[in-house]
Design a protein around this motif. Structure first.
Motif, short mmCIF file in Angstrom:
data_model
loop_
_atom_site.label_atom_id
_atom_site.label_comp_id
_atom_site.label_asym_id
_atom_site.label_seq_id
_atom_site.Cartn_x
_atom_site.Cartn_y
_atom_site.Cartn_z
N ILE A 162 0.84 -1.21 0.00
CA ILE A 162 0.00 0.00 0.00
C ILE A 162 0.87 1.26 0.00
O ILE A 162 0.60 2.21 -0.74
N GLN A 163 1.92 1.25 0.80
CA GLN A 163 2.82 2.40 0.84
C GLN A 163 3.50 2.61 -0.52
O GLN A 163 3.63 3.75 -0.97
N VAL A 180 2.38 1.76 -3.48
CA VAL A 180 1.38 2.28 -4.43
C VAL A 180 1.12 3.76 -4.17
O VAL A 180 1.04 4.56 -5.11
N CYS A 181 1.00 4.14 -2.89
CA CYS A 181 0.78 5.55 -2.56
C CYS A 181 1.95 6.42 -3.02
O CYS A 181 1.75 7.50 -3.59
N ILE A 182 3.17 5.96 -2.80
CA ILE A 182 4.35 6.71 -3.24
C ILE A 182 4.36 6.83 -4.75
O ILE A 182 4.66 7.89 -5.31
N TYR A 183 4.02 5.75 -5.44
CA TYR A 183 3.99 5.77 -6.90
C TYR A 183 3.02 6.84 -7.41
O TYR A 183 3.37 7.66 -8.26
N PHE A 184 1.80 6.84 -6.86
CA PHE A 184 0.81 7.80 -7.33
C PHE A 184 1.14 9.23 -6.91
O PHE A 184 0.87 10.17 -7.65
N LEU A 185 1.75 9.40 -5.75
CA LEU A 185 2.16 10.74 -5.34
C LEU A 185 3.25 11.29 -6.25
O LEU A 185 3.23 12.48 -6.62
#
Length: 85
Positions: free
Chosen positions: A73-74, A76-81
């Motif tokens: 999850i982290q 994926v969040c970093i990727y989208f950010l």
């Protein structure tokens, strides 16, 4: 931002060590949700180091799967950010 992650990782590392100590002394333990919460809030490095150094929770498959989910999850969040900022 990096200082916040370092402090969170240090706190998470200490919590993992403290939970291991409580485990050895057969005392009331820190809830897994607390361990996961600190890990999710940026203490991933501290959690992984705590698991390896203290040899804590490394044989519990369900814990490892949940930790892997948090890391995913982290990531994926970093990727989208990074992609959308």
């Amino acid at each position: 931002m990096i200082y916040i992650l370092l402090i969170t990782s240090l706190i998470t590392f200490i919590i993992f060590g403290w939970d291991k100590r409580l485990s050895i002394k057969h005392k009331r333990r820190i809830p897994e949700n607390t361990l996961f919460g600190f890990t999710f809030l940026g203490g991933t490095v501290g959690a992984i180091l705590g698991m390896l150094i203290f040899r804590h929770k490394i044989s519990k498959k369900s814990f490892l799967l949940k930790l892997g989910g948090i890391i995913l999850i982290q990531a994926v969040c970093i990727y989208f950010l990074e992609k959308y900022s």
